[in-house]
Write an enzyme that holds these catalytic residues in place. Structure first.
Site, mmCIF file in Angstrom:
data_model
loop_
_atom_site.group_PDB
_atom_site.id
_atom_site.type_symbol
_atom_site.label_atom_id
_atom_site.label_comp_id
_atom_site.label_asym_id
_atom_site.label_seq_id
_atom_site.Cartn_x
_atom_site.Cartn_y
_atom_site.Cartn_z
ATOM 1 N N ASP A 1 -9.016 5.069 2.829
ATOM 2 C CA ASP A 1 -8.613 4.125 3.867
ATOM 3 C C ASP A 1 -7.490 3.342 3.208
ATOM 4 O O ASP A 1 -7.744 2.544 2.304
ATOM 5 C CB ASP A 1 -9.782 3.208 4.244
ATOM 6 C CG ASP A 1 -9.402 2.262 5.378
ATOM 7 O OD1 ASP A 1 -8.324 1.651 5.288
ATOM 8 O OD2 ASP A 1 -10.164 2.145 6.347
ATOM 9 N N HIS A 2 -6.260 3.600 3.623
ATOM 10 C CA HIS A 2 -5.155 3.047 2.809
ATOM 11 C C HIS A 2 -5.141 1.521 2.819
ATOM 12 O O HIS A 2 -4.547 0.899 1.956
ATOM 13 C CB HIS A 2 -3.808 3.673 3.193
ATOM 14 C CG HIS A 2 -3.187 3.112 4.431
ATOM 15 N ND1 HIS A 2 -3.557 3.491 5.691
ATOM 16 C CD2 HIS A 2 -2.202 2.183 4.613
ATOM 17 C CE1 HIS A 2 -2.838 2.839 6.586
ATOM 18 N NE2 HIS A 2 -2.009 2.034 5.961
ATOM 19 N N HIS B 1 -9.804 0.581 9.362
ATOM 20 C CA HIS B 1 -9.087 -0.499 8.672
ATOM 21 C C HIS B 1 -9.662 -1.899 8.966
ATOM 22 O O HIS B 1 -9.904 -2.681 8.065
ATOM 23 C CB HIS B 1 -7.607 -0.508 9.054
ATOM 24 C CG HIS B 1 -6.918 0.816 8.849
ATOM 25 N ND1 HIS B 1 -7.220 1.666 7.820
ATOM 26 C CD2 HIS B 1 -5.932 1.430 9.552
ATOM 27 C CE1 HIS B 1 -6.438 2.736 7.890
ATOM 28 N NE2 HIS B 1 -5.661 2.629 8.935
HETATM 29 C C1 BG6 Z 1 -2.570 4.183 10.247
HETATM 30 C C2 BG6 Z 1 -2.616 4.368 11.727
HETATM 31 O O1 BG6 Z 1 -3.827 4.439 9.683
HETATM 32 O O2 BG6 Z 1 -2.196 2.842 9.953
HETATM 33 C C3 BG6 Z 1 -1.275 4.035 12.342
HETATM 34 O O3 BG6 Z 1 -2.976 5.697 12.044
HETATM 35 C C4 BG6 Z 1 -0.814 2.666 11.929
HETATM 36 O O4 BG6 Z 1 -1.327 4.123 13.762
HETATM 37 C C5 BG6 Z 1 -0.915 2.499 10.432
HETATM 38 O O5 BG6 Z 1 0.520 2.513 12.353
HETATM 39 C C6 BG6 Z 1 -0.645 1.067 10.031
HETATM 40 O O6 BG6 Z 1 -0.586 0.996 8.630
HETATM 41 P P1 BG6 Z 1 0.253 -0.123 7.905
HETATM 42 O O7 BG6 Z 1 0.006 0.115 6.458
HETATM 43 O O8 BG6 Z 1 1.681 0.058 8.330
HETATM 44 O O9 BG6 Z 1 -0.304 -1.441 8.402
#
Ligand code: BG6
Length: 485
Positions: A180-181, A243
């Site tokens: 989960d980044h 997230h």
């Molecule tokens: C991803 C989603 O996991 O996270 C995207 O699939 C979203 O839809 C993105 O745009 C947002 O990530 P960050 O790091 O730009 O907040």
């Protein structure tokens, strides 16, 4: 930390994630001396490329996306670690070729059978590839083996459970790293130790002093070119199940006495178990879903969600979600957690705002007008930092005005989320990966919402692109005498 010599097998090596995030992450780890001394990196994709072409693709990706400029010294040494293998997930020969290549490189580089498999592929292939790895014997190795899987992890509680069972046929739970980044974002990783390292806040971070907690993850981008996936997933599966609920867990977490991955995971699970289920009959009071209409982003007109290429013109999909949550445990009892996420919002912002109770009493000669609640703000992206909002008296007007004490970091010096997470997976530290129980409890919590969305029993509010989201999301907080910060 120590790393062991290993093989890194990347499924989906010609895809977008590899190009934008994974190759640059590996390169920056290499520059920092954090890759194992001997590492064999094998990229897989559907089309044929020679190793040379593949290495030049890796190099272009670094030149375009690495946070640090590509350096001539060491570049060839880095690229020489890469090999390419044409791969079809449904073809037995592909697994055999891959097995041979892994094995040959292990011998050539004197690498023990430590194998890390990264699945950056379409969701329907995850199951197929893991069984293939098992049946071909690739995952039966003399060293350790680990599997990194990207989201989506299923599309509801049932499919997530099925997927997990199927992964468990080839990998034990502790070998599965569900990425989960958001858990790799430096400021999210900071949350875990913030209270520990700052005892002055320890006594403040509980239900006696906090009025509410607000978690925001809003973006200016729309559905982009991902309508196929997004029109099925919606904000709830794309952002909330993973997230946002991870941010809730990380915010509510108190550092355990033993700072091990296992203890932290246990705490996160306890938090999810204490998350009050959404009451299906009163859902409208606690949940807002929305969809963007045409509007303007940075003064440029943009189309509404239903007009986006690939989106069904009568789509009832959610591009915005907000909700009021309660964690029924002694620390957080009675404190509302408000969460919101949306596409095509006027500003990109991911942040956590802790609003403290504001019970200042008016006294004569010191008008309390202008006093605002104290806030502790964790800015996660695009800026990273922590700020504290306090009230200062303006000597000329004798009025209070909010002032902010800011600490911010320079993002260029910060490792990216994928860099931190890949490094953790390489060295076998699963602290910042989602474990199965957390994932299962997250699906369980949102399951009634998925059903209500499906049955359309909850209004779908519209909001213009470029706005702050639907008015109903403001009313959600106003009902409790609060507002979004
Ligand atoms: C991803 C989603 O996991 O996270 C995207 O699939 C979203 O839809 C993105 O745009 C947002 O990530 P960050 O790091 O730009 O907040």
């Amino acid at each position: 930390w120590t790393t062991q010599d290993m093989t890194f097998v990347l499924f989906g090596a010609t895809g977008d994630l590899a190009k934008r995030k994974l190759f640059p992450a590996l390169y920056n780890l290499f520059l920092d001396g954090k890759l194992p001394d001997s590492i064999s990196i094998i990229g897989l994709g559907r089309n044929y490329f020679s190793d040379d072409i593949f290495q030049s693709k890796v190099e272009s990706a670094l030149r375009e996306y690495s946070r640090r400029a590509v350096q001539t010294t060491g570049l060839n040494e880095f690229l020489a670690k890469f090999r390419y293998c044409k791969f079809d997930a449904t073809d037995n020969d592909s697994y055999q070729n891959l097995h041979e290549l892994i094995h040959d490189r292990e011998i050539e580089l004197n690498i023990p059978g430590n194998r890390l498999f990264y699945l950056s592929v379409a969701p329907q292939l995850v199951d197929i590839i893991t069984s293939g790895l098992n049946q071909s014997g690739i995952s039966q190795t003399s060293g350790w083996k680990r599997l990194i899987v990207e989201k989506p992890f299923g599309s509801d509680l049932k499919t997530a459970r099925q997927l997990n069972e199927s992964l468990n046929n080839a990998f034990n739970d502790e070998e599965i790293y569900r990425i989960d980044h958001y858990l790799g974002k430096p400021m999210v990783q900071n949350l875990e130790s913030f209270e520990f390292a700052n005892p002055i806040f320890g006594s403040l971070l509980d239900h006696k002093r906090i009025a509410n907690i607000q978690i925001t993850a809003c973006e200016t981008v729309g559905v982009e070119t991902r309508a196929d996936y997004y029109d099925q997933a919606g904000a709830i599966r794309d952002m909330v199940q993973n997230h946002l609920l991870q941010l809730v867990m990380m915010t509510a977490l108190h550092l355990p006495e033993k700072m091990t991955a296992e203890e932290i995971r246990k705490q996160k699970v306890t938090i999810m178990e204490s998350l009050r289920p959404i009451n299906k009959d009163k859902m409208e009071q606690d949940v807002v879903r929305g969809q963007y209409e045409a509007g303007e982003i940075f003064d440029t007109p943009v189309v509404g969600y239903k007009e986006e290429p690939g989106v069904n013109a009568s789509s009832m999909n959610d591009t915005y979600f907000a909700a009021r949550l309660y964690i029924d445990n002694p620390s957080w009892s009675g404190i509302p957690f408000y969460i919101r996420t949306g596409k095509r919002i006027g500003t990109k912002s991911t942040k956590i705002v802790i609003e403290f109770t504001n019970n200042v009493k008016q006294i004569d000669a010191l008008p309390a007008d202008g006093i605002t609640p104290n806030l502790l703000i964790f800015e996660i992206s695009p800026n990273e930092g922590i700020s504290l909002v306090i009230n200062m008296k303006n000597p000329s007007s004798n009025q209070f005005e909010p002032a902010s004490i800011n600490f911010s970091t320079n993002s260029e010096d910060q490792p990216e989320a994928y860099e931190l997470l890949l490094f953790d997976a390489i060295r076998g530290n699963a602290t910042f990966f989602a474990n199965w129980k957390e994932v299962e409890l997250s699906w369980q919590w949102i399951q009634p919402l998925l059903e209500a969305f499906q049955e359309n029993t909850l209004p779908l509010h519209s909001y213009p692109a470029g706005s702050n989201g639907p008015e109903a999301a403001n009313q959600l907080l106003q009902a409790d005498q609060f507002n979004w910060w």
